[in-house]
Design a protein around this motif. Structure first.
Motif, PDB file in Angstrom:
ATOM      1  N   GLU A 176      -0.496   7.191  -5.150  1.00  0.00           N
ATOM      2  CA  GLU A 176      -0.854   5.936  -4.500  1.00  0.00           C
ATOM      3  C   GLU A 176      -1.889   5.218  -5.354  1.00  0.00           C
ATOM      4  O   GLU A 176      -2.849   5.819  -5.814  1.00  0.00           O
ATOM      5  N   HIS A 177      -1.640   3.940  -5.587  1.00  0.00           N
ATOM      6  CA  HIS A 177      -2.553   3.114  -6.378  1.00  0.00           C
ATOM      7  C   HIS A 177      -2.932   1.897  -5.549  1.00  0.00           C
ATOM      8  O   HIS A 177      -2.063   1.229  -4.990  1.00  0.00           O
ATOM      9  N   PHE A 178      -4.217   1.613  -5.487  1.00  0.00           N
ATOM     10  CA  PHE A 178      -4.664   0.498  -4.657  1.00  0.00           C
ATOM     11  C   PHE A 178      -5.882  -0.124  -5.320  1.00  0.00           C
ATOM     12  O   PHE A 178      -6.915   0.542  -5.497  1.00  0.00           O
ATOM     13  N   ALA A 235     -10.467  -3.122 -10.721  1.00  0.00           N
ATOM     14  CA  ALA A 235     -11.110  -1.915 -10.195  1.00  0.00           C
ATOM     15  C   ALA A 235     -10.401  -1.494  -8.917  1.00  0.00           C
ATOM     16  O   ALA A 235      -9.758  -2.321  -8.256  1.00  0.00           O
ATOM     17  N   PRO A 236     -10.524  -0.216  -8.538  1.00  0.00           N
ATOM     18  CA  PRO A 236      -9.958   0.212  -7.263  1.00  0.00           C
ATOM     19  C   PRO A 236     -10.719  -0.420  -6.105  1.00  0.00           C
ATOM     20  O   PRO A 236     -11.896  -0.765  -6.242  1.00  0.00           O
ATOM     21  N   GLU A 279     -12.341  -0.040  -2.432  1.00  0.00           N
ATOM     22  CA  GLU A 279     -12.802   0.956  -1.465  1.00  0.00           C
ATOM     23  C   GLU A 279     -13.217   0.252  -0.191  1.00  0.00           C
ATOM     24  O   GLU A 279     -13.767  -0.853  -0.223  1.00  0.00           O
ATOM     25  N   SER A 280     -12.951   0.908   0.925  1.00  0.00           N
ATOM     26  CA  SER A 280     -13.215   0.328   2.230  1.00  0.00           C
ATOM     27  C   SER A 280     -14.694  -0.057   2.375  1.00  0.00           C
ATOM     28  O   SER A 280     -15.581   0.736   2.063  1.00  0.00           O
TER      29      SER A 280
END
Lengths: 501, 455
Positions: A61-63, A80-81, A83-84
């Protein structure tokens, strides 16, 4: 959680603001230029059964978020990824970094980047899916592959049996400073099997329905079921064994009938890549190469025989690059790349369309995911069907011609002219029918001469889409997907090579 | 994005490991940072300032029929993300077919930590713009067009598992490449590249000078007939051949499945005594190698060819157990359809300079680079590909001018068996597909070219 479209919009606003500030700080007027942002989430599941055991069992999984800005005539990109809870802060940080990169690099600009058209579209697109592949239980998928793989058991010469399936889901929220707001969900599935035999001092592989993991389409699990893998296991196994004692395809000049799963590679390498306009202008020379299909040839160059019509189409049902919009927010479309044998169109992006006097991009700029900036990629590109049935084509072909199919090896020069391809299987044509097996048919040619030698193409009953799930381009390299539609076709006077096998 | 430090990386990986319900678990966590700029005649064409994580969870369950395993990955370290990844790996492993040959995870090992070069990680776009300007200026002065890449990157990675293994490493990499050619790249072109662990060890001016010099020497390539020639292959050309032995040659799985050139030949002298090949990820000229493989097994130099005699294949935990031989530390991320691979090959240097290698050729070709090399047959590593960016005719030991590009079709096993000279200077070089090799120039007799081009 913040809506993902809001994150994309916030990134665009932050990039425009940072661009204006940077411009003002440099003593210029506060000038906002252009920005786009993509929040992209990709899920992929790969499962294979190899010799009765797990070959691959992987779920990825990539987000993340990618922000691109044009500042001072130069593109900057940062990614960049996500994050919540950190989404908006990440969007601001990336916007600043993209502007910072563009600001420094703009000092080396010779010709500023210009974008064709204005593409402020709002839209939704989703791949039509009958059976959500991710909803098919893992146990069911594993059992399906085990059953298919088991059909290749039973010959001691077999050293590798493998059945595999791949599921991909990509969801993207993209926004631009031109007002674009686009949400897309793309679903792709693929599956296939292969058997490798070692005997008589040879090692040979046969695959179904195509090599390198089978055939892929933009579709759900119904595509996997439609291929009837288990129904082809025995044939694939036996052909691999028989190939080990088959004569190598003899060198010399003769007629070649290409099967569709090989013809798709011919289209990809000798038409698709040389048709990418960034290659034509030398921007991919550092790794992938350039192109012989230079702009002076557009509209007049004889690319193939009159029968050859090649159509690019990012709206084609089932195509791996079928979508609503590209990664520059340009709507999908279709156009002739070769019409009646004449070179007639390029794959373009917004940065490149203006260089050939086109007002809008063809919409073929794509990135591998959130981590990469978009570059021109081949979309679905197909050889349009002709009028022959396959049986009639064989009956019309002289003894000694070769039918060859399924990609084994491919190599083409940096300008996409001199190619040499090897197929998994060849069959001699004799008495108007397919005869004895021939091992590793290896043919070599030059792109325009090869396509000019095409004198027959099978009809739409024999035409299908063949997916390329792993096309590499760019530096650092990115991977993209596309399909090529093809039916078997005949080429005259083709050179077969002695590969010393 | 900043790289995660040793403590942070290990702590987060241990947290994921502690949350696992699998019988055995392996967690790999890496952080990456990357800055690159591509450039062409118009200046910078593309750039990126980017970072990501890579978290991989390998879950294993014991079953009456053997072990079941699966892997899941993600590119975030958010707790919700890594928990979902752990769950996917666990769910997938429970459904996987059991494998009676799958060994347990390996226990504690000693691996020396490695750290990246701070200057490389901090290298800015402003500094890269300076390299780009120098390349553009040099090309403009010679009426050439450039295309190239300037890149600095870093990574930090750890692997922890439920058997007590904990290893960590970090690395850096700096690269600069330039292709220079006539406008439209219709005539000849030239190419040079340098890859180093530390940006301070890069010599961009040297790369620019080599690429421009090659392009100028290659302006009017003359037609040449295909056939057999003595060739001097520069390191970039050697690497694109040698990498196919990495993809499909040195590994135990290919040997066991009878598709490798090594099959039945271990211990045979296939090559001249002058040829020695090792796999050595920690060689000082290799940028970016970790001291452990994808199962956390320590990497050490392994001899693949010694004085022309081929050795035994490289292994991972599975293949070492299956064949009853030592684990050489060449695992890919597990589970994998591919077996172990040797991706850090080093050809031992000889004693001859490039001029001396050329001096030993009566009539032949100097090849700068091969393009799009691919494999026709794995048993003899029969390959085909095109020459690129500078092919020069050699007569009576001297360069006599540029030649048009040719396609070769040749067995690596056969060609390396006809090596008649090994260069003394090593260089790291890549190819179109993945991987890099560390090699000198080689002189090879009777190298087979099978077709020609008009450029």
């Amino acid at each position: 959680m913040i809506e993902r479209m809001e994150v994309a919009r916030a990134a665009v606003e932050a990039a425009m603001s940072a661009s204006a500030s940077a411009s003002a700080n440099a003593g210029g007027r506060a000038r906002a230029d252009y920005a786009d942002a993509r929040v992209n989430r990709q899920q992929q599941e790969e499962l294979s059964v190899r010799n009765g055991k797990v070959g691959q069992a992987q779920a990825d999984e990539h987000f993340g978020l990618g922000v691109r800005v044009r500042h001072g005539g130069c593109f900057g990109f940062a990614a960049a990824p996500l994050e919540s809870g950190e989404e908006l802060a990440t969007a601001e940080l990336l916007a600043e970094r993209a502007v910072d990169a563009a600001r420094h690099l703009s000092l080396a600009v010779v010709e500023p980047a210009i974008l064709a058209g204005s593409e402020g579209h709002r839209g939704e697109y989703a791949t039509p899916v009958e059976i959500d592949p991710f909803a098919v239980p893992l146990s069911e998928r594993a059992a399906f592959l085990r059953e298919a793989e088991a059909t290749m058991e039973g010959r001691e010469e077999t050293v590798v049996r493998e059945a595999s399936c791949s599921l991909r889901r990509e969801e993207q929220w993209q926004a631009s400073s031109e007002g674009a707001a686009i949400h897309q969900v793309l679903v792709r599935t693929g599956a296939g099997l292969s058997s490798t035999a070692a005997a008589n001092g040879q090692v040979e592989t046969r695959s179904y329905p195509a090599s390198f993991g089978g055939n892929y389409k933009s579709a759900g699990w119904e595509h996997v079921l439609s291929m009837d893998l288990a129904g082809h296991g025995e044939r694939v196994r036996d052909e691999a064994v028989e190939l080990c004692s088959a004569e190598p395809c003899p060198p010399g000049e003769r007629t070649l009938i290409l099967g569709a799963s090989q013809l798709m590679l011919q289209i990809h390498e000798s038409v698709g890549h040389p048709n990418e306009l960034d290659r034509v202008f030398g921007h991919e020379v550092d790794l992938a190469g350039s192109s012989f299909a230079t702009t002076d040839k557009l509209g007049s160059f004889r690319y193939g025989s009159d029968l050859v019509n090649l159509v690019a189409d990012s709206t084609l049902p089932g195509g791996l690059d079928t979508r609503g919009f590209d990664d520059e927010c340009v709507p999908s479309g279709s156009w002739h790349v070769v019409r009646d044998g004449v070179f007639s169109g390029y794959h373009t992006s917004r940065e490149w369309a203006g260089r050939i006097g086109e007002e809008r991009s063809r919409g073929t700029a794509r990135a591998q995911g959130w981590y990469d900036p978009p570059i021109i990629r081949i979309t679905n590109l197909s050889l349009m069907p002709g009028s022959w049935s396959f049986d009639d084509l064989l009956a019309d072909t002289e003894d000694g011609a070769v039918f060859a199919d399924t990609v084994k090896m491919w190599s083409i020069d940096q300008r996409r002219l001199n190619f040499q391809f090897t197929c998994e299987v060849g069959r001699e044509v004799r008495g108007g029918k397919l005869g004895r097996l021939l091992r590793s048919p290896t043919y070599q040619g030059t792109t325009p001469a090869f396509w000019a030698s095409c004198d027959a193409i099978c009809d739409e009953d024999h035409w299908d889409l063949w997916g390329v799930p792993n096309c590499g381009k760019g530096n650092p390299m990115q991977v993209a997907e596309m399909s090529h539609g093809a039916a078997p076709a005949r080429f005259r006077g083709v050179t077969f090579v002695d590969a010393g096998l | 994005m900043e790289l995660l430090g040793r403590r942070e990386t290990l702590e987060l990986a241990r947290r994921v490991l502690a949350a696992s319900e699998a019988d055995e678990t392996e967690v790999t966590l890496a952080s990456h940072s990357d800055r690159f700029v591509r450039f062409a005649g118009s200046g910078p064409t593309q750039s990126a300032d980017r970072g990501r994580y890579h978290l991989a969870v390998r879950a294993l369950f014991e079953d009456s029929g053997g072990r079941k395993e699966a892997r899941a990955t993600c590119d975030g370290v958010d707790p919700a993300v890594w928990r979902a990844t752990l769950e996917r790996a666990t769910e997938l492993a429970r459904c996987a077919p059991a494998d009676p040959e799958l060994p347990p995870l390996g226990g504690a090992v000693e691996v020396e930590d490695r750290y990246p070069d701070d200057l490389t990680l901090a290298h800015t776009f402003e500094e890269k713009a300076d390299w780009v300007r120098k390349a553009l200026d040099a090309c403009a002065r010679s009426l050439l067009v450039p295309a190239g890449l300037a890149q600095t990157s870093g990574a930090a990675c750890c692997l922890v598992n439920s058997a007590g293994r904990e290893v960590f490493g970090a690395r850096s990499r700096a690269a600069f490449s330039l292709t220079a050619g006539a406008p439209g790249f219709e005539g000849g072109s030239g190419y040079a590249e340098q890859i180093r662990e530390r940006v301070g060890d890069l010599d961009p001016e040297g790369v620019i000078a080599r690429a421009v010099g090659k392009a100028l020497d290659n302006r009017e390539p003359a037609p040449i007939e295909p056939g057999k020639y003595t060739v001097v292959l520069e390191p970039s050309a050697v690497s694109s051949l040698l990498l196919f032995a990495s993809y499909h040659g040195w590994g135990a799985q290919e040997v066991h499945e009878r598709s490798s050139f090594l099959c039945g030949r271990s211990g045979e002298r296939l090559f001249p005594e002058s040829l020695g090949i090792t796999d050595d990820a920690l060689h000082p000229l290799y940028a970016g190698g970790y001291a452990f493989d994808a199962e956390g097994t320590p990497r050490r130099p392994i001899s693949l060819v010694e004085r022309g005699v081929v050795g035994t294949p490289v292994t991972d935990r599975r293949w070492a157990a299956k064949l009853g031989v030592p684990n050489t530390g060449h695992a890919l991320p597990q589970p994998s359809s591919h077996g172990p691979m040797a991706f850090n090959t080093v050809v031992a240097p000889g004693s001859e300079s490039l001029d001396e290698l050329i001096g030993g050729v009566e009539r032949g070709l100097l090849v700068t680079q091969f393009h799009y090399t691919n494999m026709i047959d794995p048993k003899e590593l029969t390959l085909t590909g095109m020459t690129r960016n500078g092919t020069f005719l050699i007569e009576d030991g001297r360069l006599r001018g540029a030649a048009r590009n040719l396609r070769f079709t040749e067995s690596l096993v056969g060609a390396f068996g006809r090596i008649s000279g090994v260069g003394r200077d090593l260089d790291v070089a890549g190819a179109l597909f993945d991987g890099e090799a560390l090699c000198p120039a080689l002189r090879i007799e009777d190298f087979q070219f099978t077709s020609s081009t008009e450029f």
